[in-house]
Design a protein around this motif. Structure first.
Motif, PDB file in Angstrom:
ATOM      1  N   GLY A 101       0.789  -1.226   0.000  1.00  0.00           N
ATOM      2  CA  GLY A 101       0.000   0.000   0.000  1.00  0.00           C
ATOM      3  C   GLY A 101       0.822   1.276   0.000  1.00  0.00           C
ATOM      4  O   GLY A 101       2.020   1.271  -0.292  1.00  0.00           O
ATOM      5  N   ASN A 122      -3.841   6.083  -9.487  1.00  0.00           N
ATOM      6  CA  ASN A 122      -4.941   5.409  -8.803  1.00  0.00           C
ATOM      7  C   ASN A 122      -6.235   6.186  -9.069  1.00  0.00           C
ATOM      8  O   ASN A 122      -6.440   7.269  -8.510  1.00  0.00           O
ATOM      9  CB  ASN A 122      -4.656   5.323  -7.294  1.00  0.00           C
ATOM     10  CG  ASN A 122      -5.680   4.450  -6.609  1.00  0.00           C
ATOM     11  OD1 ASN A 122      -6.857   4.784  -6.578  1.00  0.00           O
ATOM     12  ND2 ASN A 122      -5.249   3.323  -6.104  1.00  0.00           N
ATOM     13  N   VAL A 137      -3.828  -5.119  -5.366  1.00  0.00           N
ATOM     14  CA  VAL A 137      -4.734  -3.981  -5.541  1.00  0.00           C
ATOM     15  C   VAL A 137      -3.954  -2.741  -5.967  1.00  0.00           C
ATOM     16  O   VAL A 137      -2.973  -2.363  -5.314  1.00  0.00           O
ATOM     17  CB  VAL A 137      -5.498  -3.656  -4.232  1.00  0.00           C
ATOM     18  CG1 VAL A 137      -6.656  -2.704  -4.519  1.00  0.00           C
ATOM     19  CG2 VAL A 137      -6.003  -4.916  -3.566  1.00  0.00           C
ATOM     20  N   GLY A 138      -4.407  -2.091  -7.025  1.00  0.00           N
ATOM     21  CA  GLY A 138      -3.748  -0.854  -7.464  1.00  0.00           C
ATOM     22  C   GLY A 138      -4.105  -0.524  -8.895  1.00  0.00           C
ATOM     23  O   GLY A 138      -4.652  -1.357  -9.621  1.00  0.00           O
ATOM     24  N   THR A 175       2.543  -1.412  -9.101  1.00  0.00           N
ATOM     25  CA  THR A 175       1.509  -2.431  -8.861  1.00  0.00           C
ATOM     26  C   THR A 175       1.651  -3.564  -9.878  1.00  0.00           C
ATOM     27  O   THR A 175       1.559  -4.753  -9.530  1.00  0.00           O
ATOM     28  CB  THR A 175       0.099  -1.810  -8.967  1.00  0.00           C
ATOM     29  OG1 THR A 175       0.039  -0.650  -8.156  1.00  0.00           O
ATOM     30  CG2 THR A 175      -0.972  -2.785  -8.523  1.00  0.00           C
ATOM     31  N   GLU A 197      -8.491  -3.097  -9.212  1.00  0.00           N
ATOM     32  CA  GLU A 197      -8.376  -1.711  -8.739  1.00  0.00           C
ATOM     33  C   GLU A 197      -9.266  -1.456  -7.528  1.00  0.00           C
ATOM     34  O   GLU A 197      -8.995  -0.576  -6.726  1.00  0.00           O
ATOM     35  CB  GLU A 197      -8.755  -0.732  -9.857  1.00  0.00           C
ATOM     36  CG  GLU A 197      -7.706  -0.652 -10.950  1.00  0.00           C
ATOM     37  CD  GLU A 197      -7.948   0.472 -11.938  1.00  0.00           C
ATOM     38  OE1 GLU A 197      -9.070   1.033 -11.951  1.00  0.00           O
ATOM     39  OE2 GLU A 197      -7.015   0.786 -12.707  1.00  0.00           O
ATOM     40  N   LYS A 198     -10.360  -2.207  -7.434  1.00  0.00           N
ATOM     41  CA  LYS A 198     -11.268  -1.995  -6.297  1.00  0.00           C
ATOM     42  C   LYS A 198     -12.038  -3.281  -5.987  1.00  0.00           C
ATOM     43  O   LYS A 198     -12.076  -4.214  -6.814  1.00  0.00           O
ATOM     44  CB  LYS A 198     -12.241  -0.838  -6.587  1.00  0.00           C
ATOM     45  CG  LYS A 198     -12.945  -0.910  -7.908  1.00  0.00           C
ATOM     46  CD  LYS A 198     -13.736   0.378  -8.089  1.00  0.00           C
ATOM     47  CE  LYS A 198     -14.711   0.323  -9.211  1.00  0.00           C
ATOM     48  NZ  LYS A 198     -14.340   0.402 -10.546  1.00  0.00           N
ATOM     49  N   ALA A 241      -0.698  -4.568  -2.189  1.00  0.00           N
ATOM     50  CA  ALA A 241      -1.199  -3.396  -2.914  1.00  0.00           C
ATOM     51  C   ALA A 241      -0.040  -2.493  -3.301  1.00  0.00           C
ATOM     52  O   ALA A 241       0.975  -2.426  -2.595  1.00  0.00           O
ATOM     53  CB  ALA A 241      -2.182  -2.630  -2.025  1.00  0.00           C
ATOM     54  N   THR A 287      -1.890   2.854  -3.511  1.00  0.00           N
ATOM     55  CA  THR A 287      -3.214   2.372  -3.091  1.00  0.00           C
ATOM     56  C   THR A 287      -3.459   2.728  -1.626  1.00  0.00           C
ATOM     57  O   THR A 287      -2.754   2.225  -0.737  1.00  0.00           O
ATOM     58  CB  THR A 287      -3.308   0.833  -3.238  1.00  0.00           C
ATOM     59  OG1 THR A 287      -2.870   0.482  -4.544  1.00  0.00           O
ATOM     60  CG2 THR A 287      -4.728   0.349  -3.017  1.00  0.00           C
TER      61      THR A 287
END
Ligand code: SF4
Length: 276
Positions: free
Chosen positions: A10, A41, A211-212, A219, A237-238, A257, A261
């Motif tokens: 993240g 993002n 995630v990213g 990512t 992405e989500k 991530a 993110t």
């Protein structure tokens, strides 16, 4: 489903710094925009838009104040903004500024500058601009082996999000031919930690969710690293993009991530996975 979050994942120092800068400037400036998306993002860009922070595709489209992104821009871009009377807020990550400084020094000292990275990425374009006309970008050892390095003094840096293996392979090819090689591993510590943590986690789980942003270089690298271990890897992405059918057989899922993110997106994905 059990979810194990990678030890390092993240949002990173540089992105957090850029976001903090923009949120604080948005309270002081009447008109504020970022040059291109502040970070790779889309969800964060949308949340900034709700705070009144726009996105200008080019400097000429901006009004008031303009924020330069964390991955840096060419000096000419800042000069153009200043010449148009814009207030320039430079959110370039200090790790990226450090690479600019290194390539400038290498070029001044007579080295042919090589940047190991993705030639189309904005960070690499800005580093190339700092290095001057003779700099070259190489994406792989294979590309390096096509060059003629004999008798040359070569200074090498890397895009901050490269993998150490790719950087080392390019350096080895050049060092075998060049008269002198000066290589700076400028992969940032945040990237290094996230990549190592992902490599460690992937073999211990049944699947990995990364995630990213799809256009986020770091990512994409995390997803590549996890996939290389042979574990099924899904880059989203989500949370809404999670496909329960693909994860149906997985009892333990790893979660990592990219450096752009934010925590709230990671938490949404974690909650969604735990409810499967
Ligand atoms: S990934 Fe590294 S270089 Fe890029 S913004 Fe984050 S800390 Fe800075």
């Amino acid at each position: 489903m059990k979810v194990i979050v990678a030890e390092h994942s993240g949002i990173c120092f540089g992105v957090k710094r850029a976001l903090d800068t923009v949120y604080s400037e948005s309270k002081k400036c009447e008109t504020l925009c970022t040059l291109g998306p502040l970070i790779h993002n889309p969800q964060v860009v949308e949340s900034l838009r709700k705070e009144g922070v726009g996105v200008a595709d080019k400097v000429a489209d901006a009004k008031g104040a303009i924020v330069m992104p964390s991955h840096g821009v060419a000096r000419e871009v800042i000069d153009e903004a200043l010449s148009l009377g814009l207030k320039v807020i430079d959110a370039t990550c200090p790790f990226v500024s450090n690479v600019h400084e290194k390539v400038r020094r290498l070029a001044r000292s007579g080295y042919e500058v090589v940047i190991v990275g993705d030639s189309g990425h904005s960070e690499v374009k800005a580093i190339k601009s700092a290095a001057g006309d003779n700099a070259v970008v190489l994406e792989s050892a294979e590309e390096a082996s096509k060059g003629d390095w004999n008798g040359k003094m070569v200074g090498i840096v890397s895009q901050t999000t490269q993998t150490p293996a790719c950087f080392a392979a390019v350096v080895a090819v050049i060092a075998a031919q060049a008269t002198e090689t000066l290589a700076y591993n400028t992969i940032c510590y945040a990237t290094h930690r996230r990549q190592s943590a992902a490599r460690e986690l992937a073999p211990k789980v049944d699947a990995v969710v990364v995630v990213g942003g799809r256009n986020s270089a770091n990512t994409n690298r995390l997803a590549e690293i996890c996939a290389e271990t042979g574990v099924p890897t899904y880059h989203i992405e989500k949370a809404e993009e999670l496909d329960p059918a693909k994860l149906a057989g997985a009892k333990v899922v790893g979660l990592t991530a990219g450096a752009s993110t934010p925590d709230w997106i990671i938490n949404e994905v974690k909650t969604a996975l735990e409810s499967m």
